[in-house]
Design a protein around this motif. Sequence first.
Motif, mmCIF file in Angstrom:
data_model
loop_
_atom_site.group_PDB
_atom_site.id
_atom_site.type_symbol
_atom_site.label_atom_id
_atom_site.label_comp_id
_atom_site.label_asym_id
_atom_site.label_seq_id
_atom_site.Cartn_x
_atom_site.Cartn_y
_atom_site.Cartn_z
ATOM 1 N N PHE A 124 -36.331 -1.264 -6.562
ATOM 2 C CA PHE A 124 -35.051 -1.816 -6.129
ATOM 3 C C PHE A 124 -33.972 -1.221 -7.028
ATOM 4 O O PHE A 124 -34.127 -1.175 -8.256
ATOM 5 C CB PHE A 124 -35.088 -3.344 -6.244
ATOM 6 N N GLY A 125 -32.906 -0.752 -6.409
ATOM 7 C CA GLY A 125 -31.893 -0.052 -7.169
ATOM 8 C C GLY A 125 -30.636 -0.854 -7.402
ATOM 9 O O GLY A 125 -30.056 -1.420 -6.471
ATOM 10 N N GLY A 126 -30.189 -0.928 -8.659
ATOM 11 C CA GLY A 126 -28.880 -1.464 -9.026
ATOM 12 C C GLY A 126 -28.141 -0.369 -9.783
ATOM 13 O O GLY A 126 -28.015 0.742 -9.291
ATOM 14 N N ASN A 127 -27.682 -0.661 -10.969
ATOM 15 C CA ASN A 127 -27.257 0.412 -11.859
ATOM 16 C C ASN A 127 -28.449 0.901 -12.679
ATOM 17 O O ASN A 127 -28.416 1.980 -13.265
ATOM 18 C CB ASN A 127 -26.119 -0.035 -12.770
ATOM 19 N N VAL A 128 -29.504 0.076 -12.726
ATOM 20 C CA VAL A 128 -30.792 0.470 -13.287
ATOM 21 C C VAL A 128 -31.823 0.406 -12.163
ATOM 22 O O VAL A 128 -31.577 -0.177 -11.108
ATOM 23 C CB VAL A 128 -31.213 -0.456 -14.455
ATOM 24 N N LEU A 129 -32.990 1.009 -12.401
ATOM 25 C CA LEU A 129 -34.068 0.953 -11.418
ATOM 26 C C LEU A 129 -35.008 -0.181 -11.777
ATOM 27 O O LEU A 129 -35.495 -0.278 -12.911
ATOM 28 C CB LEU A 129 -34.836 2.270 -11.386
ATOM 29 N N TRP A 130 -35.259 -1.064 -10.794
ATOM 30 C CA TRP A 130 -36.159 -2.192 -10.965
ATOM 31 C C TRP A 130 -37.488 -1.890 -10.263
ATOM 32 O O TRP A 130 -37.529 -1.243 -9.218
ATOM 33 C CB TRP A 130 -35.565 -3.461 -10.361
ATOM 34 N N LYS A 131 -38.577 -2.409 -10.854
ATOM 35 C CA LYS A 131 -39.909 -2.232 -10.284
ATOM 36 C C LYS A 131 -40.617 -3.582 -10.219
ATOM 37 O O LYS A 131 -40.552 -4.376 -11.149
ATOM 38 C CB LYS A 131 -40.735 -1.263 -11.138
ATOM 39 N N SER A 132 -41.292 -3.814 -9.092
ATOM 40 C CA SER A 132 -42.118 -5.006 -8.930
ATOM 41 C C SER A 132 -43.515 -4.565 -8.527
ATOM 42 O O SER A 132 -43.677 -3.681 -7.677
ATOM 43 C CB SER A 132 -41.544 -5.930 -7.857
ATOM 44 N N THR A 133 -44.535 -5.179 -9.116
ATOM 45 C CA THR A 133 -45.917 -4.884 -8.743
ATOM 46 C C THR A 133 -46.568 -6.031 -7.982
ATOM 47 O O THR A 133 -47.772 -6.000 -7.721
ATOM 48 C CB THR A 133 -46.754 -4.560 -10.004
ATOM 49 N N ASP A 134 -45.785 -7.047 -7.625
ATOM 50 C CA ASP A 134 -46.302 -8.176 -6.840
ATOM 51 C C ASP A 134 -45.428 -8.426 -5.614
ATOM 52 O O ASP A 134 -45.197 -9.553 -5.208
ATOM 53 C CB ASP A 134 -46.428 -9.438 -7.686
ATOM 54 N N PHE A 135 -44.963 -7.352 -5.037
ATOM 55 C CA PHE A 135 -44.150 -7.361 -3.824
ATOM 56 C C PHE A 135 -42.933 -8.278 -3.969
ATOM 57 O O PHE A 135 -42.632 -9.108 -3.127
ATOM 58 C CB PHE A 135 -44.970 -7.758 -2.596
ATOM 59 N N GLY A 136 -42.233 -8.096 -5.094
ATOM 60 C CA GLY A 136 -40.925 -8.690 -5.256
ATOM 61 C C GLY A 136 -40.853 -10.010 -5.981
ATOM 62 O O GLY A 136 -39.750 -10.498 -6.243
ATOM 63 N N LEU A 137 -41.982 -10.615 -6.306
ATOM 64 C CA LEU A 137 -41.916 -11.930 -6.958
ATOM 65 C C LEU A 137 -41.385 -11.820 -8.386
ATOM 66 O O LEU A 137 -40.666 -12.700 -8.867
ATOM 67 C CB LEU A 137 -43.287 -12.595 -6.944
ATOM 68 N N THR A 138 -41.763 -10.762 -9.096
ATOM 69 C CA THR A 138 -41.237 -10.522 -10.445
ATOM 70 C C THR A 138 -40.816 -9.063 -10.554
ATOM 71 O O THR A 138 -41.376 -8.182 -9.881
ATOM 72 C CB THR A 138 -42.292 -10.827 -11.518
ATOM 73 N N TRP A 139 -39.831 -8.815 -11.446
ATOM 74 C CA TRP A 139 -39.254 -7.476 -11.576
ATOM 75 C C TRP A 139 -39.166 -7.068 -13.041
ATOM 76 O O TRP A 139 -39.041 -7.916 -13.931
ATOM 77 C CB TRP A 139 -37.848 -7.442 -10.973
#
Length: 657
Positions: A124-139
């Motif tokens: 998921f992109g903001g001004n930083v790149l976010w990553k989730s390994t549980d399909f969005g529950l935690t980032w």
Amino acid sequence: GQFYQVAVDARGPFYKVCGGLQDNGSWCGPARSRNSVGILNDDWFLIGGGDGFHVVIHPEKPYLALGESQGGNIYRVDLRTGRSQVISPYPALFSGSAAGDHPYRFDWNAPIVSSPHDPDTVYFGGNVLWKSTDFGLTWQAISPDLTTKDPEKLKPAGGLIRPENTTAEYHCVILSIAESPVQAGVLWVGTDDGQVHVSQDGGQTWTNVTKNIRGLPPDGFISHVEASRTGAGVAYVTADRHMLDDLRPYVYKTTDFGKTWTNITGNLPAQAYVHVLREDPKNPDVLYVGTELGIFASLTGGGEWVPLRMKNLPTVAVHDILVHPTENDLIIGTHGRSIWILDDVGFLQQLNTQVLAADMHLFDLRDAWRYQPWRYKWDFLGDKPFRGSNGSYGALITYYLKSAPDEKTPVKVQILDTQGKVIREIDGTKQAGINRVTWDLRHTGPRLRRPEQAETLGFFGPPPGPQVLPGDYTVRLVVGDRSVAKPLRVRLEPDLDVPWDALRAQWETAMRVQDMVSSINDVLRTLDSLEQQAKALQQTLRSQLPKTPEAVSKTLEDLLRRVDEIRKPLVRDPELTYYQAAPQLLEKLGYLLGIVEQANAAPTRHQMEYLQQLETPYKSAMDAAHRFLKEEVPAVNRTLQQNGVPTLLVSDPGSVR
């Protein structure tokens, strides 16, 4: 229909299409429906409000989806229950505040991208790149701020008279994300202030490769980054500078992780600024770009671009492009004309110089699906309901002709079974270039009583042949005395849990009843011919002879009476409507054929009993007809010959089947 992005699941011919609409939420609906009238508004459902943008569908759990609205408001929804949960990594209220007031900021249309290596991993992109390994529950943030962080662009928007901070004005944000399909952890990011970054270690370290893209002016939107399937270091970048009064397209390719770039903009139109680029999943030499002036394709890896001008697709801004992973359909999201699907782009993937140099070419055929349309649920919807069209049912057969054959040269598409028998022949189109016909997965229909009139057994056109069984077939393209063939597989829709024995019983019954219908029509055609000849002979004799010999007159009158007698149990009098006269064998068998074929199921016990009831009168009537044609008609001809009168021509319709 102003779609920003589109997404699909991988569930066969009835896959789901989702996308975000400008100012109208995110929606999902079927790419194809079982409804014979098309895809209706009611088939679509809302999964989230606000302005709609990216949607991601879980690759292995198609009932789970991620969606978003403006300001990084990302949510996870269970499509079975409608349960929705906001899962934004920074769940702050942005409206009314400047971009610089927050440690994290998001584009109005912030990108969500699924990893090609792990179904539960998304970015998921903001001004930083976010990553989730549980399909969005935690980032987890896996990058620093990858933008220019220009403070002048992070101030409150609007002016002294009226500030306006809706988050649509937020700048210095990520616009596009891609992970290499070849190597996990190779990540590409493009921003709205002209920056391109790459990480080769899953986000631990990042390299800004913007300065290496020679010829790209600064400050444009990096509208799309596309990681190639051909190598970990291969990627494409497109840029959009129309907001800076520069409408030119910008398309670049790298093969060395961004150290050097090649401009592959080529011959794209001068004002066709680019929104998206996709590499074809089966042929990496085939590229698609969505521009403000429509969709273009290259068969040479960007060496030359050609517009994909489908007959019914207007020139419209194309904001997203996908090729379906199993059905191989080309799906585009447009800004102004909704979502369009070009069924099976195998012909584009297979086009090359050898194909174009050949006189004729039959492209490989994707599997065809046999499924059960829902007949009556959506009938009688009122006047002019809003609906989209379904793709053609059956097997899509696409071929290339270097030049159009002359009028005397037929183009035929033949379907052969595993024994090499032609079970269907279709008239092909014959224009120079790409041609396409559809086989409806049916055998040739019953022989007709009056083929030139395409006489029907009901309201709905010539009766179709029985459905073919799932299995292997051959498609043969015949142009004059030349031919080429390719294999085709017919499959049963996964949701149809029908035993093979049931389908086989249905097919055998339908073929048997169709043969009976054909045999009756053969006899009727012969009887009609005899009747026409006899009446014409009567008229000729009246006009040419002072008095017709009594033996001839009586013989012809008896013949016409016998034709009526033989025909009566076979078919209803055509001068009477269906409610004025009882159905005869042809109508009864035609109706039985229709109801046996109506479902993907074995005939019912009662249908088989009814067929057995019809067998006896059928055999009796057909035996009488054949005795008449083989014994009585020759006797009539002997009488005519003895009196010097021309005889009648009769073709033997064959024995009872």
